[in-house]
Design an enzyme around this catalytic site. Sequence first.
Site, PDB file in Angstrom:
ATOM      1  N   ASP A  37       0.841  -1.199   0.000  1.00 23.26           N
ATOM      2  CA  ASP A  37       0.000   0.000   0.000  1.00 23.26           C
ATOM      3  C   ASP A  37       0.874   1.247   0.000  1.00 23.26           C
ATOM      4  O   ASP A  37       1.770   1.388   0.839  1.00 23.26           O
ATOM      5  CB  ASP A  37      -0.892   0.035   1.247  1.00 23.26           C
ATOM      6  CG  ASP A  37      -2.052  -0.938   1.174  1.00 23.26           C
ATOM      7  OD1 ASP A  37      -2.270  -1.535   0.104  1.00 23.26           O
ATOM      8  OD2 ASP A  37      -2.739  -1.109   2.204  1.00 23.26           O
ATOM      9  N   GLY A  51      -6.094 -10.177   1.130  1.00 23.93           N
ATOM     10  CA  GLY A  51      -5.700 -11.460   1.706  1.00 23.93           C
ATOM     11  C   GLY A  51      -4.714 -11.301   2.841  1.00 23.93           C
ATOM     12  O   GLY A  51      -4.866 -11.893   3.920  1.00 23.93           O
ATOM     13  N   ALA A  52      -3.688 -10.485   2.598  1.00 18.29           N
ATOM     14  CA  ALA A  52      -2.692 -10.235   3.646  1.00 18.29           C
ATOM     15  C   ALA A  52      -3.336  -9.580   4.859  1.00 18.29           C
ATOM     16  O   ALA A  52      -3.074  -9.958   6.005  1.00 18.29           O
ATOM     17  CB  ALA A  52      -1.571  -9.362   3.097  1.00 18.29           C
ATOM     18  N   ASN A  53      -4.193  -8.585   4.623  1.00 20.05           N
ATOM     19  CA  ASN A  53      -4.863  -7.923   5.741  1.00 20.05           C
ATOM     20  C   ASN A  53      -5.711  -8.896   6.544  1.00 20.05           C
ATOM     21  O   ASN A  53      -5.706  -8.873   7.784  1.00 20.05           O
ATOM     22  CB  ASN A  53      -5.737  -6.783   5.231  1.00 20.05           C
ATOM     23  CG  ASN A  53      -4.940  -5.623   4.682  1.00 20.05           C
ATOM     24  OD1 ASN A  53      -3.750  -5.487   4.942  1.00 20.05           O
ATOM     25  ND2 ASN A  53      -5.588  -4.776   3.903  1.00 20.05           N
ATOM     26  N   ASP A 101     -11.739  -5.421   5.770  1.00 21.53           N
ATOM     27  CA  ASP A 101     -10.855  -6.570   5.985  1.00 21.53           C
ATOM     28  C   ASP A 101     -10.856  -6.976   7.460  1.00 21.53           C
ATOM     29  O   ASP A 101     -10.871  -8.167   7.791  1.00 21.53           O
ATOM     30  CB  ASP A 101      -9.430  -6.221   5.553  1.00 21.53           C
ATOM     31  CG  ASP A 101      -9.341  -5.811   4.093  1.00 21.53           C
ATOM     32  OD1 ASP A 101     -10.222  -6.198   3.315  1.00 21.53           O
ATOM     33  OD2 ASP A 101      -8.387  -5.096   3.745  1.00 21.53           O
ATOM     34  N   GLY A 158      -4.111   3.922   7.600  1.00 26.30           N
ATOM     35  CA  GLY A 158      -3.516   2.767   6.944  1.00 26.30           C
ATOM     36  C   GLY A 158      -4.187   1.474   7.334  1.00 26.30           C
ATOM     37  O   GLY A 158      -4.623   1.302   8.470  1.00 26.30           O
TER      38      GLY A 158
END
Length: 314
Positions: free
Chosen positions: A14, A42-44, A252, A287
């Site tokens: 990001d 997905g990572a979040n 998320d 963020g």
Amino acid sequence: MSPHIVVVGGVATDYLVRGPSLPEPGGSAEGDVFQEALGGKGANGAVAAVRLGARASLVARVGTDGRGLRQVALLEREGVALEGVVPDPNAPSGAVLVMVDGAGRKQTLFSPGANHRLSIRDVLRSAERIATAKVLLVQLEVPLAAAQAAVRLARAAGVRVVLDPAPAVPLPEVLLEDVHVIRPNASEARILTGIAVHGRASARRAARNLLMRGVGAAIIAAPGGSLLVSREEEAWLPELPVDTVDTTGAGDAFCAALCVALAESQPLLSAARFAHAAAAIATTRLGAQAGLPYRDEVEGLLADVVPDVRPAPA
């Protein structure tokens, strides 16, 4: 042992700029804060699940460029299991450009890169992990065929499926019929159902549309709150009075928290309350990754989540 959640979704870096206002089309605006961080839905989702007390395995693709190496290192540092993450030497790692204004409103532009190369074969390599999970969380920053393959594996093994339909595209009925809980925001609900969501009543119509097409339950993020509709109950979760800084990553956080609570065998309404608190906390920090909450933060806000519960509409 902590419950195991598998997340199939995107990984990105990001690049966020915050300023007083967002630029008009063709224009520019000056920002006052720049932030670079791990991102991708997905990572979040995987990081949020770990922070909330679960074990999380990620199924994804990343490039072998510098961004991809940093993404993997950050995921490892957060405690996410990465056996299902495939390095791709032929595509760049994903990147997201995020602009946030003084009211917390955002605009995003996503360059998927390696995320769009996640294959059915990649998913099948993680079949055992999916089959032994308590909950599968799927997002749509990867090809629909890969997402569908993961959902089929989960349903065959009796694993609960949560779908975060973002970025939204029209979905086949055969996929919707395999989803236990879907969680679109207002914009995504309109793309999925053709119904413009402006509040509780229109959210109910969108949710009923999804239930009639086979989804087990729908939680629609609408202006003013979130509406849960299942075949047994309806519950409105009003927005919580928090100081919103940035809504990036709130969805998320909601989906990850919902999965964690469901994996702990909490009833759906209790899981939705837990997720609603997690999403509210995520909006209070700038963020996506920075906003992903920890368990004690969510439990501290839970008492403020007072749903309006009604029987499910006929």
